[in-house]
Scaffold this motif. Sequence first.
Motif, PDB file in Angstrom:
ATOM      1  N   HIS A 127       2.994   8.859  -5.687  1.00 37.47           N
ATOM      2  CA  HIS A 127       3.398   8.873  -7.090  1.00 37.47           C
ATOM      3  C   HIS A 127       3.509   7.437  -7.620  1.00 37.47           C
ATOM      4  O   HIS A 127       3.004   7.118  -8.703  1.00 37.47           O
ATOM      5  CB  HIS A 127       4.742   9.594  -7.213  1.00 37.47           C
ATOM      6  CG  HIS A 127       5.333   9.645  -8.583  1.00 37.47           C
ATOM      7  ND1 HIS A 127       5.391  10.795  -9.334  1.00 37.47           N
ATOM      8  CD2 HIS A 127       5.899   8.681  -9.350  1.00 37.47           C
ATOM      9  CE1 HIS A 127       5.962  10.533 -10.498  1.00 37.47           C
ATOM     10  NE2 HIS A 127       6.296   9.246 -10.529  1.00 37.47           N
ATOM     11  N   LEU A 128       4.155   6.575  -6.845  1.00 36.06           N
ATOM     12  CA  LEU A 128       4.316   5.177  -7.287  1.00 36.06           C
ATOM     13  C   LEU A 128       2.955   4.513  -7.490  1.00 36.06           C
ATOM     14  O   LEU A 128       2.764   3.710  -8.403  1.00 36.06           O
ATOM     15  CB  LEU A 128       5.159   4.393  -6.273  1.00 36.06           C
ATOM     16  CG  LEU A 128       6.637   4.793  -6.193  1.00 36.06           C
ATOM     17  CD1 LEU A 128       7.338   4.029  -5.068  1.00 36.06           C
ATOM     18  CD2 LEU A 128       7.360   4.529  -7.525  1.00 36.06           C
TER      19      LEU A 128
ATOM     20  N   ALA B  42      14.875   0.826  -4.679  1.00 36.01           N
ATOM     21  CA  ALA B  42      14.434  -0.411  -4.011  1.00 36.01           C
ATOM     22  C   ALA B  42      12.921  -0.442  -3.843  1.00 36.01           C
ATOM     23  O   ALA B  42      12.269  -1.452  -4.141  1.00 36.01           O
ATOM     24  CB  ALA B  42      15.127  -0.530  -2.649  1.00 36.01           C
ATOM     25  N   VAL B  43      12.353   0.660  -3.378  1.00 35.72           N
ATOM     26  CA  VAL B  43      10.907   0.649  -3.131  1.00 35.72           C
ATOM     27  C   VAL B  43      10.143   0.627  -4.460  1.00 35.72           C
ATOM     28  O   VAL B  43       9.080   0.009  -4.564  1.00 35.72           O
ATOM     29  CB  VAL B  43      10.497   1.825  -2.211  1.00 35.72           C
ATOM     30  CG1 VAL B  43       8.991   1.883  -2.040  1.00 35.72           C
ATOM     31  CG2 VAL B  43      11.187   1.680  -0.856  1.00 35.72           C
TER      32      VAL B  43
ATOM     33  N   THR C 190       0.846  -1.191   0.000  1.00 32.21           N
ATOM     34  CA  THR C 190       0.000   0.000   0.000  1.00 32.21           C
ATOM     35  C   THR C 190       0.890   1.252   0.000  1.00 32.21           C
ATOM     36  O   THR C 190       2.114   1.170   0.205  1.00 32.21           O
ATOM     37  CB  THR C 190      -0.874   0.049   1.265  1.00 32.21           C
ATOM     38  OG1 THR C 190       0.018   0.160   2.395  1.00 32.21           O
ATOM     39  CG2 THR C 190      -1.718  -1.219   1.400  1.00 32.21           C
ATOM     40  N   VAL C 191       0.234   2.398  -0.166  1.00 34.91           N
ATOM     41  CA  VAL C 191       0.970   3.668  -0.102  1.00 34.91           C
ATOM     42  C   VAL C 191       1.613   3.819   1.285  1.00 34.91           C
ATOM     43  O   VAL C 191       2.764   4.265   1.398  1.00 34.91           O
ATOM     44  CB  VAL C 191       0.021   4.844  -0.433  1.00 34.91           C
ATOM     45  CG1 VAL C 191       0.670   6.184  -0.080  1.00 34.91           C
ATOM     46  CG2 VAL C 191      -0.362   4.809  -1.905  1.00 34.91           C
ATOM     47  N   ASP C 192       0.912   3.431   2.322  1.00 30.33           N
ATOM     48  CA  ASP C 192       1.499   3.514   3.668  1.00 30.33           C
ATOM     49  C   ASP C 192       2.721   2.599   3.799  1.00 30.33           C
ATOM     50  O   ASP C 192       3.730   2.981   4.412  1.00 30.33           O
ATOM     51  CB  ASP C 192       0.464   3.129   4.738  1.00 30.33           C
ATOM     52  CG  ASP C 192      -0.460   4.294   5.066  1.00 30.33           C
ATOM     53  OD1 ASP C 192      -0.270   5.389   4.498  1.00 30.33           O
ATOM     54  OD2 ASP C 192      -1.371   4.109   5.893  1.00 30.33           O
ATOM     55  N   ASP C 193       2.623   1.384   3.244  1.00 33.63           N
ATOM     56  CA  ASP C 193       3.792   0.489   3.279  1.00 33.63           C
ATOM     57  C   ASP C 193       4.989   1.163   2.615  1.00 33.63           C
ATOM     58  O   ASP C 193       6.105   1.172   3.150  1.00 33.63           O
ATOM     59  CB  ASP C 193       3.512  -0.815   2.506  1.00 33.63           C
ATOM     60  CG  ASP C 193       2.406  -1.663   3.128  1.00 33.63           C
ATOM     61  OD1 ASP C 193       2.215  -1.574   4.347  1.00 33.63           O
ATOM     62  OD2 ASP C 193       1.753  -2.412   2.368  1.00 33.63           O
ATOM     63  N   ALA C 194       4.748   1.698   1.412  1.00 36.28           N
ATOM     64  CA  ALA C 194       5.850   2.320   0.666  1.00 36.28           C
ATOM     65  C   ALA C 194       6.413   3.513   1.423  1.00 36.28           C
ATOM     66  O   ALA C 194       7.630   3.735   1.454  1.00 36.28           O
ATOM     67  CB  ALA C 194       5.365   2.742  -0.716  1.00 36.28           C
TER      68      ALA C 194
ATOM     69  N   PHE D 177       7.360  -2.041  -4.957  1.00 44.07           N
ATOM     70  CA  PHE D 177       5.981  -1.543  -5.060  1.00 44.07           C
ATOM     71  C   PHE D 177       5.404  -1.769  -6.452  1.00 44.07           C
ATOM     72  O   PHE D 177       4.238  -2.128  -6.605  1.00 44.07           O
ATOM     73  CB  PHE D 177       5.959  -0.044  -4.720  1.00 44.07           C
ATOM     74  CG  PHE D 177       4.570   0.529  -4.601  1.00 44.07           C
ATOM     75  CD1 PHE D 177       3.923   0.546  -3.369  1.00 44.07           C
ATOM     76  CD2 PHE D 177       3.912   1.058  -5.703  1.00 44.07           C
ATOM     77  CE1 PHE D 177       2.641   1.073  -3.251  1.00 44.07           C
ATOM     78  CE2 PHE D 177       2.630   1.582  -5.596  1.00 44.07           C
ATOM     79  CZ  PHE D 177       2.001   1.593  -4.364  1.00 44.07           C
ATOM     80  N   LEU D 178       6.242  -1.546  -7.484  1.00 43.87           N
ATOM     81  CA  LEU D 178       5.747  -1.648  -8.867  1.00 43.87           C
ATOM     82  C   LEU D 178       5.842  -3.110  -9.316  1.00 43.87           C
ATOM     83  O   LEU D 178       6.671  -3.470 -10.143  1.00 43.87           O
ATOM     84  CB  LEU D 178       6.550  -0.725  -9.792  1.00 43.87           C
ATOM     85  CG  LEU D 178       6.477   0.771  -9.470  1.00 43.87           C
ATOM     86  CD1 LEU D 178       7.419   1.556 -10.383  1.00 43.87           C
ATOM     87  CD2 LEU D 178       5.041   1.294  -9.613  1.00 43.87           C
TER      88      LEU D 178
END
Length: 492
Positions: free
Chosen positions: A314-315, A363-364, A59-63, A368-369
């Motif tokens: 953004h991701l 890395a993220v 999720t966005v929070d994870d990232a 994430f992607l």
Amino acid sequence: MEPGALGDEFGGSSGADGSNGGGNGDSGGGANEFDFAAPATDQSFENALAKARDGARLTVDDATELLATGTERAGIDSVRKEAVLEAADRRRAEEVGDEVTFVANLNNNVTTACNTGCLFCNFKDSAHAFEADSDVEHAGFTKTPAESRAVVEDALDMGIYEVCSVSGLHPAFALNEEHHEILAAHDDPASEVNYKPPEAYATDPGTYVEQMDAMSVGGVHLHSMTPEEAYHAKRGTDWEYEAVYRELAEAGLDSAPGTAAEILVDEVRDVICPGKIRTDDWVAAMEGAAAAGLDVTSTMMYGHVETVAHRAKHLKVIRDLQDRTGAITEFVPLSFIHQNTPLYRRGVVDSGPSRDEDELVVAVARLFLDNVDHVQASWVKSGDAHGLKLLNCGADDFMGTILSEEITSRAGGEYGEYRSFGDYVEMITAIGRTPVERSTDYRKRRRIDPDDGPHGPRLGPRADGTPLLSERSSGEGSRGDATATPPADADD
Ligand SMILES: C[S@@+](CC[C@H](N)C(=O)[O-])C[C@H]1O[C@@H](n2cnc3c(N)ncnc32)[C@H](O)[C@@H]1O
Ligand SMILES: Nc1c(NC[C@H](O)[C@H](O)[C@H](O)CO)[nH]c(=O)[nH]c1=O
Ligand SMILES: N[C@@H](Cc1ccc(O)cc1)C(=O)O
Ligand code: SF4
């Protein structure tokens, strides 16, 4: 070299596209006028890392937690950072293996004339300096379609596969003749639709269609027309992005660069590029390109005023776009080069991102992607040594030979404008990975035998394995930064 960065972007011309210019000069008035809140989430760093290691969709929070190495305290925790990099490097190995790709390409940017006024950009020169009766000195250029074609022809003979072309939004640029007529019919075209007729300028860039046609020569892959340029190619009309990209594709365009993304959160765009299209429009342009059958790349320019939460959002925009289109071939993190930029000179920022941040972004992005196969490391932005380090943080592509570079160098970048095949082979084998020449879309790949030098391109339409430019002999270990003479630019 230095294009008079500070304060004079617009000279006397007041923000020709209406949405910038006036406000632009004030943006750096005081530090932190944007004052974004420090990121905080309901997630813990440990949980986010566990999810990443398990391969769960983040999720966005994870990232946000991973990018911050935990939001509960400021600064980057080096032990946590290593854990994120390790998870990403493992994911890279599982998904794409040990190959490191790069493309034999040329940058052929058509014009630096631009009134958009992005505060991170030193590529552009105020367009009024290019007018036929102007005596303003500038270091910029505009190429006619014939001049563009000649540059591409030369590089094709050298063996390139791709030409990458990104340009300023020259007020005389129109999609085609019909677009010229529509723009010229306005009462005050300069202020209403950022248009002045080609006759007003020392050099006519031709239409976008003419430039595509000129650069699409001899079977080269043409990578051009960012969302911002596509917007410019339809300004003042109700044309759909898809129709615009279809017409450009018919003229020879093969894929579109996903720059102009910067940070795809409007409160950040309001600070760093108030004159640019908003996030929704960027997404619409990319969807239009995909609907027209084009591949696209995706980028993020980070390390200026945004927070890690903005990077994570953004991701998510990119991942959602890819879920809908499947057209994104790669993600290209663009580390902000600050030295000469208005953002830095006006005291809005005091640096670009740190190397730790560069590593965490790569890395993220990899973690994430989960629907984008390739993540690029950039020697232009990071140099060779740190670029190689990024290939161990989740990246698997090392961009291209490019032959000339005008955006990063004008902003103060110091890593040159060319890498040879010999350089690539030496660097990639030095980190124990396999060098692979690729096509722009990654579908054609050629593994390179390091012992079979001298090395040169073989995928380009005229490539025969001859080194691109006068290559230093391989194995010398004297790579160094750009020594190539870039193709000559036409001055206005
Ligand atoms: C210079 S523009 C040219 C194309 C077109 N005018 C546009 O904005 O899409 C291409 C991209 O270069 C990147 N760029 C510009 N200045 C930069 C800087 N100082 N550091 C890093 N990237 C930069 C931005 O991401 C920008 O979208
Ligand atoms: N990362 C940068 C690139 N990347 C573009 C690649 O070379 C290539 O065009 C793309 O991977 C599509 O195949 N280009 C730059 O000029 N500057 C960069 O920082
Ligand atoms: N990375 C973009 C192209 C690009 C990136 C950065 C630049 O400074 C210029 C061009 C792409 O490949 O789609
Ligand atoms: S980033 Fe593109 S649109 Fe913005 S000022 Fe630079 S050239 Fe113009």
